[in-house]
Design an enzyme around this catalytic site. Structure first.
Site, PDB file in Angstrom:
ATOM      1  N   HIS A  21       0.841  -1.204   0.000  1.00 31.31           N
ATOM      2  CA  HIS A  21       0.000   0.000   0.000  1.00 31.31           C
ATOM      3  C   HIS A  21       0.878   1.256   0.000  1.00 31.31           C
ATOM      4  CE1 HIS A  21      -3.554   2.454   1.240  1.00 31.31           C
ATOM      5  NE2 HIS A  21      -2.605   3.198   1.773  1.00 31.31           N
ATOM      6  N   GLU A  22       1.854   1.291   0.898  1.00 33.64           N
ATOM      7  CA  GLU A  22       2.712   2.472   0.992  1.00 33.64           C
ATOM      8  C   GLU A  22       3.625   2.590  -0.227  1.00 33.64           C
ATOM      9  OE1 GLU A  22       1.965   4.578   3.071  1.00 33.64           O
ATOM     10  OE2 GLU A  22       0.704   3.329   4.359  1.00 33.64           O
ATOM     11  N   HIS A  25       1.936   4.683  -2.870  1.00 32.45           N
ATOM     12  CA  HIS A  25       2.115   6.118  -2.631  1.00 32.45           C
ATOM     13  C   HIS A  25       3.536   6.547  -3.025  1.00 32.45           C
ATOM     14  CE1 HIS A  25      -1.708   6.364  -0.694  1.00 32.45           C
ATOM     15  NE2 HIS A  25      -1.347   5.740   0.411  1.00 32.45           N
TER      16      HIS A  25
END
Length: 419
Positions: A21-22, A25
């Protein structure tokens, strides 16, 4: 799975869900030219930290998420004001380091009083060095050093807020998207590992035997297939097999199971609830790639409906705080599922990844959905929301989420103690 394997698999699963998920980003922020200061797994005090390039990678104490800290999202913690005495190090006629403390210990530096400084646009510093004013250009990747910490400067074109709305939105949206992609892949892998029911099954297979259950005590094992019950051939009819067990609550039953090419007679006595502690199913076959893709999509749609139905129940009060689970409860469930085997854990990881992606897109302050909402308002208005107000909204939202986390964690622990 053995206990150590279960724990390691659980830790790796959470690490995969959060880090991917990170990474979404991080990757799209970097592509947009944004300076990423930190890539963190967890919150709270640092357990591990290493810097590679411009980014510091950290693992923190509380395994309840992660974050990517981009330049310009928060006020910079290091500031230099006119009148302040600093020391600077030069390379190729550009300032590469600005020292804010322990100036007497710095070697090969210029020391002087700051007359003016711009580290965002013009990238210069004017110093009064022994009565002579010098204007020095600052390298766009210069470091400010204070209290033993190095902080890279962030020119305005490297800051989050300087990028077009579309690029900023993509950097935010990419996190949940990575979770959706991971969920789809994991559903497909779980289907490949578990197999799918044969078109015309001729066997009922015992896929899992619950520990300390009537089935376990009777000697049933994972992978046994049921030949007959009380002299009645079962074939591939799972429903009739389950009905026979339910109708024999508390009564001994004569089973014959197939195991390793041999017939094994067993006596199984269902509990008073008409259950023996098994997970039966029809024999399975290996699916094709096309089938796995199709069924992974169906699983995504099914669990998306289940997740949104859960949100609906929370909103309308059908589910209270006492019914909600936090990190402790989720970890316990994950450990229980991991003990059932890798296919079950893989499917559970897919569900959690899907949930994480959907939850982060909710318009709740501090979550990705709220940040996307602010970007949408900026696109409509043609100008950004006051950064201070937006930061306050996210801060309050984060505080409320942490408070909720404390409450549900307390409920989780209380539930474990009562058991």
């Amino acid at each position: 799975m053995q206990t150590l394997q279960v724990v390691l698999a659980t830790v790796l699963m959470f690490f995969l869900l959060v880090s991917l998920h990170e990474w979404g980003h991080f990757y799209f922020a970097r592509r947009a030219g944004i300076l990423v200061r930190e890539f963190a797994i967890g919150f709270g005090p640092k357990l591990f930290s290493v810097k590679r390039g411009e980014t510091r990678y950290t693992i923190r104490l509380l395994p309840i998420g992660g974050f990517v800290r981009m330049a310009g999202e928060d006020p910079e913690v290091v500031d230099v004001q006119p009148g302040q005495t600093v020391a600077v190090k030069l390379k190729d006629d550009k300032v590469t380091r600005i020292y804010l403390d322990r100036l007497d210990e710095r070697s090969n530096v210029l020391r002087g009083e700051v007359k003016s400084i711009d580290l965002e646009r013009d990238l210069h510093v004017r110093l009064d060095v022994d009565g002579e004013t010098m204007r020095l250009n600052v390298h766009p990747q210069a470091l400010m050093v204070a209290r033993g910490r190095e902080t890279q400067i962030a020119p305005v074109d490297r800051q989050f807020g300087s990028k077009p709305v579309g690029k900023r939105a993509l950097a935010i949206f990419a996190g949940p998207v990575m979770n959706f992609i991971l969920a789809f892949v994991l559903f497909g892998i779980a289907i490949q590992m578990s197999g799918i029911p044969a078109e015309h099954p001729t066997k009922v297979i015992i896929y899992r035997v619950v520990d300390a259950s009537p089935a376990s005590e009777a000697g049933l094992k994972n992978g046994d297939w049921i030949q007959s019950v009380n002299g009645q051939a079962i074939g591939g009819d799972v429903d009739s097999f389950v009905k026979l067990i339910g109708d024999s609550a508390g009564k001994p039953m004569k089973w014959v199971v197939g195991r390793g090419g041999a017939e094994v007679p067993l006596t199984v006595t269902p509990g008073s609830d008409g259950k023996v502690g098994i997970y039966p199913g029809p024999e399975k076959r290996s699916p094709g790639i096309g089938e796995s893709i199709s069924m992974a999509g169906q699983s995504m749609a099914h669990w998306t409906n289940v997740i949104f139905d859960g949100f609906r129940k929370i909103v309308f009060g059908e589910v209270g705080l006492k019914d909600m689970s936090g990190p402790v409860g989720t970890t316990k469930v994950t450990l229980d599922i991991a003990r059932q085997g890798l296919p079950y854990l893989t499917n559970w990881a897919a569900i959690l990844s899907l949930y994480l992606g959907i939850f982060n897109l909710l318009p709740i302050p501090a979550l990705d959905g709220s940040r996307l909402m602010f970007l949408g308002l900026e696109a409509v208005r043609g100008r950004p929301i006051d950064p201070n107000r937006e930061s306050m909204v996210h801060f309050i939202g984060f505080a409320m989420l942490m408070l909720l986390m404390v409450v549900v964690t307390y409920n989780d622990i209380l539930g474990l103690v009562r058991k």
